[in-house]
Design a protein around this motif. Structure first.
Motif, mmCIF file in Angstrom:
data_model
loop_
_atom_site.group_PDB
_atom_site.id
_atom_site.type_symbol
_atom_site.label_atom_id
_atom_site.label_comp_id
_atom_site.label_asym_id
_atom_site.label_seq_id
_atom_site.Cartn_x
_atom_site.Cartn_y
_atom_site.Cartn_z
ATOM 1 N N ILE A 68 0.834 -1.196 0.000
ATOM 2 C CA ILE A 68 0.000 0.000 0.000
ATOM 3 C C ILE A 68 0.866 1.242 0.000
ATOM 4 C CG2 ILE A 68 -1.543 1.352 1.485
ATOM 5 C CD1 ILE A 68 -2.944 -1.314 2.103
ATOM 6 N N SER B 138 3.697 1.411 -1.316
ATOM 7 C CA SER B 138 4.381 1.564 -2.595
ATOM 8 C C SER B 138 3.494 2.199 -3.647
ATOM 9 C CB SER B 138 4.902 0.220 -3.083
ATOM 10 O OG SER B 138 3.919 -0.470 -3.788
ATOM 11 N N THR B 139 2.158 2.118 -3.478
ATOM 12 C CA THR B 139 1.271 2.790 -4.435
ATOM 13 C C THR B 139 1.598 4.269 -4.512
ATOM 14 O OG1 THR B 139 -0.421 1.328 -3.605
ATOM 15 C CG2 THR B 139 -1.125 3.013 -5.126
ATOM 16 N N LYS B 140 1.799 4.859 -3.329
ATOM 17 C CA LYS B 140 2.101 6.283 -3.256
ATOM 18 C C LYS B 140 3.406 6.592 -3.980
ATOM 19 C CE LYS B 140 0.950 9.540 0.316
ATOM 20 N NZ LYS B 140 0.726 9.661 1.752
ATOM 21 N N ILE C 102 4.868 4.811 -6.302
ATOM 22 C CA ILE C 102 4.707 4.621 -7.747
ATOM 23 C C ILE C 102 4.195 5.912 -8.362
ATOM 24 C CG2 ILE C 102 3.251 3.511 -9.492
ATOM 25 C CD1 ILE C 102 3.409 0.966 -7.932
ATOM 26 N N LEU C 103 3.207 6.529 -7.686
ATOM 27 C CA LEU C 103 2.618 7.746 -8.226
ATOM 28 C C LEU C 103 3.600 8.911 -8.202
ATOM 29 C CD1 LEU C 103 -0.885 7.155 -6.896
ATOM 30 C CD2 LEU C 103 -0.372 7.844 -9.205
ATOM 31 N N MET D 194 3.949 2.440 -13.790
ATOM 32 C CA MET D 194 4.464 3.811 -13.858
ATOM 33 C C MET D 194 4.405 4.348 -15.278
ATOM 34 S SD MET D 194 7.635 3.607 -11.254
ATOM 35 C CE MET D 194 8.489 4.967 -11.977
ATOM 36 N N LEU E 50 0.809 5.282 -15.933
ATOM 37 C CA LEU E 50 0.391 6.437 -15.132
ATOM 38 C C LEU E 50 0.988 7.727 -15.666
ATOM 39 C CD1 LEU E 50 0.509 5.136 -11.479
ATOM 40 C CD2 LEU E 50 -1.443 6.078 -12.666
ATOM 41 N N PHE F 249 -0.314 11.365 -16.926
ATOM 42 C CA PHE F 249 0.050 12.618 -16.257
ATOM 43 C C PHE F 249 0.589 13.675 -17.203
ATOM 44 C CE2 PHE F 249 0.513 10.516 -11.930
ATOM 45 C CZ PHE F 249 -0.544 11.211 -11.420
ATOM 46 N N ALA G 1 -1.189 13.326 -6.893
ATOM 47 C CA ALA G 1 -0.677 11.976 -6.693
ATOM 48 C C ALA G 1 -1.234 11.373 -5.416
ATOM 49 C CB ALA G 1 0.846 12.007 -6.642
ATOM 50 N N ALA H 297 -3.425 8.032 -5.216
ATOM 51 C CA ALA H 297 -2.943 6.901 -4.426
ATOM 52 C C ALA H 297 -4.031 6.420 -3.483
ATOM 53 C CB ALA H 297 -1.701 7.305 -3.640
ATOM 54 N N ASP I 38 -5.673 2.808 -3.570
ATOM 55 C CA ASP I 38 -5.601 1.932 -2.393
ATOM 56 C C ASP I 38 -6.981 1.509 -1.927
ATOM 57 O OD1 ASP I 38 -2.936 1.709 -2.227
ATOM 58 O OD2 ASP I 38 -2.659 3.429 -0.897
ATOM 59 N N TYR J 75 -5.675 -1.713 -4.869
ATOM 60 C CA TYR J 75 -4.631 -1.932 -5.860
ATOM 61 C C TYR J 75 -3.415 -2.544 -5.188
ATOM 62 C CZ TYR J 75 -0.666 -1.096 -8.811
ATOM 63 O OH TYR J 75 0.479 -1.286 -9.528
#
Lengths: 188, 319
Positions: A9, A11-13, A15-16, B213, B216, B220, B268, B272, B276, B280
């Protein structure tokens, strides 16, 4: 299992964040400031910033993805894009971006607090890495793909010395900006 | 003579005409970018404020179509491209280069792309071709055709031959690579890459994360460019100046980049949270919308390109 999930979870942040730096680097290639011979782009500026803000692995992968996107055919490099770009003499500068941002990131995360000048020094190291690898690739392309015999020193001076003053200034502004971002607590 | 003051208007008119021309022919508006004779780059468009086109960046060089090559599996295209490129790096004779040229002609017909679009990809390399040709012609000793002692210049047959060979080889390498990005969209190639690199997951390489990535940041890029334009307008309305010498220009990016950063990170964070909350990356096997599968034509293409490259390799050694 719970620990693994929580790591995922988190790592989602990341990744973004990393993909935002990818997008910013791509956008930076479009912001071109005409300078006497060499046009200055904000591309390496965002590479340096990615190194200064993200953790080493993420900084590396954000720049790797940038190269990947360009090779997939998006016109986000300074002369277009596509797989054929690997034969372009300036591709070496792009190849060096992940390595440079990794080095910058691991250097700037090795100490708790850094002064502005220390940060600038780290950033200059990173930009020198970009310039050196780029010049070596230039040498490689010129000698092997089109088999012209040029001396290494000539290529190095042409590919590095021209860029140094602008890179130093860019590094300083990037250092200043990283500190600002830290003050605003934008960075995770 | 064209008045310089009206140059932007002139270019804008040309762009609009070109868009209309391509719309008439039912082709995507981006295609005019690769026009061999008259190219307007993105930077000029940035200045002109032609932002409709920025949303098209995500298409890349892809030229949609329904041809034989378009319908191939992207993995097939990628693998045969790699085969041909390695084969070309070993080609040193006119005969094998001619056969590779024939292959590109076949690919041109198979993909039904406009030839000018394909040739337009050579444009960034033009000066490299010229440099290759000239230096080979000047520096190779051999039977002298023409010499000028004042300029220390001798032109030999061998020099012309070598220059032509290396020039043609470079051009063919570029063209082969261009076919991939012209006939497969970035998302297709991304899917292919994820499938092909998935064995590396066992070595600890985060293939899925990297591909995520990629997609995404595809999303972006147009958003950030739009936002940068909005921020620029906002700062100008507050009295910011974007001009002057280099130092001032670099400094003037700060009030642009700093807010851009802050809003991008906020975006972001939101995304996220949304991802979440939809679980994901909870560790389960992910499925995808597009499912790639090899058809019989894929195997045929792969097999024939392998045979061609091996044949040419041995032809090269026997010459």
């Amino acid at each position: 299992m719970y620990l693994y999930d929580s790591m995922k979870i988190k790592s989602t942040k990341y990744i973004l964040y990393a993909s935002i730096f990818t997008a910013l680097t791509a956008a930076g290639a479009f912001v071109r400031i005409p300078f006497y011979i060499v046009p200055v782009t904000l591309q390496t500026f965002f590479t340096i910033l990615a190194g200064g803000t993200l953790k080493p692995g993420w900084a590396f992968s954000s720049q790797l993805v940038y190269i990947g996107l360009g090779l997939l055919g998006l016109p986000i490099f300074s002369n277009g894009g596509g797989i054929q770009y690997i034969f372009h003499p300036t591709f070496g500068y792009l190849l060096a971006l992940p390595i440079a941002s990794f080095v910058i990131s691991s250097l700037s995360h090795s100490h708790r607090s850094l002064s502005l000048m220390q940060r600038t020094g780290i950033h200059i190291t990173g930009s020198l890495i970009i310039l050196f690898i780029g010049a070596f690739y230039l040498y490689f392309i010129v000698n092997i793909i089109s088999t012209i015999n040029y001396s290494l020193i000539k290529v190095l001076t042409a590919g590095i010395l021209v860029f140094i003053p602008v890179e130093v200034f860019k590094s300083y502004i990037a250092a200043w900006m990283v500190r600002k971002l830290e003050n605003y607590e934008v960075i995770p | 003579m064209l008045n310089l003051r009206f140059l932007p208007v002139y270019i804008e008119g040309k762009v609009k005409k070109r868009i209309q021309k391509f719309k008439k022919k039912d082709k995507i508006t981006l295609a005019f970018l690769f026009d061999f004779f008259f190219t307007i780059n993105y930077i000029k468009m940035f200045k002109l404020g032609l932002f409709i086109l920025f949303s098209d960046i995500t298409i890349g060089q892809y030229f949609p179509g329904e041809s034989f090559i378009h319908r191939l599996d992207p993995r097939t295209k990628l693998i045969s491209l790699m085969l041909f490129m390695t084969g070309l790096l070993f080609a040193y004779h006119f005969l094998s280069l001619a056969i590779y040229f024939l292959v590109t002609i076949v690919m041109l017909f198979g993909s039904q792309l406009p030839p000018r679009l394909v040739l337009g990809n050579l444009k960034p390399f033009v000066w490299l071709f010229i440099l290759t040709l000239l230096i080979h012609i000047w520096s190779t000793p051999g039977t002298v055709v023409f010499s000028c002692s004042a300029l220390h210049l001798t032109v030999s047959i061998e020099g012309i031959r070598l220059g032509l060979i290396f020039g043609i080889r470079l051009a063919l390498l570029v063209l082969f690579a261009a076919f991939l990005t012209l006939t497969a969209s970035p998302i297709e190639i991304t899917d292919a890459l994820e499938k092909m690199l998935s064995p590396l997951k066992r070595l600890g390489l985060p293939v899925h994360e990297l591909v995520m990535m990629l997609t995404l940041s595809l999303r972006f890029i147009p958003t950030l460019l739009e936002e940068a334009e909005q921020l620029k307008n906002a700062q100008v309305s507050r009295g910011a100046r974007f001009g002057g010498n280099l130092l001032q220009r670099l400094k003037s990016t700060i009030p642009l980049v700093l807010p851009l950063f802050i809003s991008a990170f906020r975006r972001a964070d939101d995304l996220a949270l949304a991802m979440d909350s939809r679980c994901y990356g909870s560790g389960a096997q992910r499925s995808s919308y597009r499912i790639l599968h090899y058809a019989r034509t894929d195997y045929m293409v792969l097999f024939s390109s392998l045979i061609t490259v091996i044949f040419l390799f041995f032809l090269e050694r026997s010459l």
